[in-house]
Design a protein around this motif. Structure first.
Motif, PDB file in Angstrom:
ATOM      1  N   MET A   1     137.998  49.267  33.016  1.00  0.00           N
ATOM      2  CA  MET A   1     137.803  48.152  32.243  1.00  0.00           C
ATOM      3  C   MET A   1     137.172  47.022  32.979  1.00  0.00           C
ATOM      4  O   MET A   1     137.621  46.473  34.194  1.00  0.00           O
ATOM      5  CB  MET A   1     138.934  47.580  31.618  1.00  0.00           C
ATOM      6  CG  MET A   1     138.951  46.523  30.533  1.00  0.00           C
ATOM      7  SD  MET A   1     140.088  46.592  29.609  1.00  0.00           S
ATOM      8  CE  MET A   1     139.346  45.425  28.343  1.00  0.00           C
ATOM      9  N   ALA A   3     136.992  43.759  32.744  1.00  0.00           N
ATOM     10  CA  ALA A   3     137.658  42.545  32.828  1.00  0.00           C
ATOM     11  C   ALA A   3     138.535  42.502  33.857  1.00  0.00           C
ATOM     12  O   ALA A   3     138.541  41.461  34.549  1.00  0.00           O
ATOM     13  CB  ALA A   3     138.471  42.245  31.619  1.00  0.00           C
ATOM     14  N   ASP A   4     139.104  43.471  34.385  1.00  0.00           N
ATOM     15  CA  ASP A   4     139.945  43.725  35.290  1.00  0.00           C
ATOM     16  C   ASP A   4     139.311  43.510  36.690  1.00  0.00           C
ATOM     17  O   ASP A   4     139.706  42.956  37.421  1.00  0.00           O
ATOM     18  CB  ASP A   4     140.524  45.037  35.534  1.00  0.00           C
ATOM     19  CG  ASP A   4     141.552  45.241  34.132  1.00  0.00           C
ATOM     20  OD1 ASP A   4     142.124  44.420  33.501  1.00  0.00           O
ATOM     21  OD2 ASP A   4     142.010  46.479  33.924  1.00  0.00           O
ATOM     22  N   VAL A   5     138.124  44.304  36.666  1.00  0.00           N
ATOM     23  CA  VAL A   5     137.109  43.945  37.968  1.00  0.00           C
ATOM     24  C   VAL A   5     136.646  42.638  38.140  1.00  0.00           C
ATOM     25  O   VAL A   5     136.841  41.869  39.192  1.00  0.00           O
ATOM     26  CB  VAL A   5     135.908  44.815  37.964  1.00  0.00           C
ATOM     27  CG1 VAL A   5     135.023  44.771  38.940  1.00  0.00           C
ATOM     28  CG2 VAL A   5     136.381  46.416  37.672  1.00  0.00           C
ATOM     29  N   TRP A   6     136.419  41.818  36.901  1.00  0.00           N
ATOM     30  CA  TRP A   6     135.919  40.537  36.953  1.00  0.00           C
ATOM     31  C   TRP A   6     136.946  39.612  37.396  1.00  0.00           C
ATOM     32  O   TRP A   6     136.724  38.805  38.189  1.00  0.00           O
ATOM     33  CB  TRP A   6     135.250  40.159  35.516  1.00  0.00           C
ATOM     34  CG  TRP A   6     134.061  40.810  35.354  1.00  0.00           C
ATOM     35  CD1 TRP A   6     133.351  41.416  36.094  1.00  0.00           C
ATOM     36  CD2 TRP A   6     133.734  41.356  33.933  1.00  0.00           C
ATOM     37  NE1 TRP A   6     132.163  42.233  35.447  1.00  0.00           N
ATOM     38  CE2 TRP A   6     132.448  42.054  33.931  1.00  0.00           C
ATOM     39  CE3 TRP A   6     134.166  40.955  32.642  1.00  0.00           C
ATOM     40  CZ2 TRP A   6     131.665  42.473  32.858  1.00  0.00           C
ATOM     41  CZ3 TRP A   6     133.493  41.457  31.624  1.00  0.00           C
ATOM     42  CH2 TRP A   6     132.346  42.062  31.674  1.00  0.00           C
ATOM     43  N   ASN A   7     138.248  39.961  36.815  1.00  0.00           N
ATOM     44  CA  ASN A   7     139.541  39.031  37.293  1.00  0.00           C
ATOM     45  C   ASN A   7     139.745  39.064  38.866  1.00  0.00           C
ATOM     46  O   ASN A   7     139.930  38.245  39.508  1.00  0.00           O
ATOM     47  CB  ASN A   7     140.687  39.512  36.431  1.00  0.00           C
ATOM     48  CG  ASN A   7     140.481  38.585  34.790  1.00  0.00           C
ATOM     49  OD1 ASN A   7     140.258  37.621  34.877  1.00  0.00           O
ATOM     50  ND2 ASN A   7     141.166  39.265  34.010  1.00  0.00           N
ATOM     51  N   THR A   8     139.716  40.299  39.139  1.00  0.00           N
ATOM     52  CA  THR A   8     140.035  40.688  40.619  1.00  0.00           C
ATOM     53  C   THR A   8     139.053  40.067  41.601  1.00  0.00           C
ATOM     54  O   THR A   8     139.453  39.184  42.579  1.00  0.00           O
ATOM     55  CB  THR A   8     140.016  41.882  41.046  1.00  0.00           C
ATOM     56  OG1 THR A   8     141.054  42.797  40.127  1.00  0.00           O
ATOM     57  CG2 THR A   8     140.209  42.514  42.560  1.00  0.00           C
ATOM     58  N   ASP A  11     139.732  36.030  41.290  1.00  0.00           N
ATOM     59  CA  ASP A  11     140.762  35.836  42.142  1.00  0.00           C
ATOM     60  C   ASP A  11     140.482  35.849  43.766  1.00  0.00           C
ATOM     61  O   ASP A  11     140.830  35.079  44.423  1.00  0.00           O
ATOM     62  CB  ASP A  11     141.970  36.529  41.779  1.00  0.00           C
ATOM     63  CG  ASP A  11     142.511  36.424  40.504  1.00  0.00           C
ATOM     64  OD1 ASP A  11     142.145  35.152  39.950  1.00  0.00           O
ATOM     65  OD2 ASP A  11     142.941  37.353  40.054  1.00  0.00           O
ATOM     66  N   TRP A 146     136.251  38.077  28.028  1.00  0.00           N
ATOM     67  CA  TRP A 146     136.827  37.791  29.226  1.00  0.00           C
ATOM     68  C   TRP A 146     136.495  36.184  29.557  1.00  0.00           C
ATOM     69  O   TRP A 146     137.288  35.509  29.922  1.00  0.00           O
ATOM     70  CB  TRP A 146     136.127  38.700  30.317  1.00  0.00           C
ATOM     71  CG  TRP A 146     136.526  38.191  31.831  1.00  0.00           C
ATOM     72  CD1 TRP A 146     137.663  38.391  32.328  1.00  0.00           C
ATOM     73  CD2 TRP A 146     135.623  37.445  32.746  1.00  0.00           C
ATOM     74  NE1 TRP A 146     137.525  37.878  33.663  1.00  0.00           N
ATOM     75  CE2 TRP A 146     136.533  37.302  33.761  1.00  0.00           C
ATOM     76  CE3 TRP A 146     134.391  36.999  32.465  1.00  0.00           C
ATOM     77  CZ2 TRP A 146     135.782  36.749  34.837  1.00  0.00           C
ATOM     78  CZ3 TRP A 146     133.856  36.498  33.706  1.00  0.00           C
ATOM     79  CH2 TRP A 146     134.552  36.248  34.840  1.00  0.00           C
TER      80      TRP A 146
END
Length: 156
Positions: A1, A3-8, A11, A146
């Motif tokens: 997904m 969004a998980d990559v973008w959030n990581t 951060d 996101w």
């Protein structure tokens, strides 16, 4: 997904950068280039036979101008590697920046298949919205969701 990559990435790096999708731009350059060449050839043919006058002639010349513009713009995007979309703690940047507090609304993707965009609408109605397209982000639905979550993260 995504969004998980973008959030990581947000951060870890403090920002997420979406450069132009070069494959998409090469495809567009090819299409506009072929249309421009075909339009130029037919315009030259009609010019030789003195058939470039009237409404159809104006439309042919207008089409040629549009194809030249599209080819030139796409070529510039490939050479300059622009526009770049950047998301960070300050806000959204695509040529110009909108701070998170200055964003009134992030729209759902709209437009025809292959030409969809998201508009990031500013609080100040005199300021133009930022438009983010498939040229930078492949999955616009996930991106819009996101982006709203990132705005909530930085404004609350």
């Amino acid at each position: 997904m995504p969004a998980d990559v973008w959030n990581t990435q947000l951060d870890e790096d403090g920002r997420v950068v979406f450069p132009p999708r070069r494959g998409r731009l090469y495809l567009r350059l090819t299409a506009f280039g072929l249309l421009m060449l075909a339009s130029a050839a037919t315009n030259l043919d009609h010019l030789r036979t003195d058939g470039i006058s009237g409404t159809i002639g104006v439309l042919r010349l207008t089409a040629l101008a549009a194809f030249i513009y599209g080819t030139g713009l796409t070529l510039w995007q490939l050479i300059a590697n622009r526009p770049v979309v950047t998301i960070d703690a300050d806000g959204v940047t695509r040529g110009r920046s909108l701070a998170w507090s200055g964003i009134a609304q992030i729209d759902e993707p709209t437009g025809f298949t292959g030409a969809r965009t998201i508009q990031v609408r500013p609080v100040d109605r005199r300021t133009r919205p930022l438009r983010i397209s498939l040229d930078n982000v492949e999955e616009l639905d996930a991106f819009a969701h996101w982006l709203r979550s990132v705005q909530t993260r930085y404004t609350n």
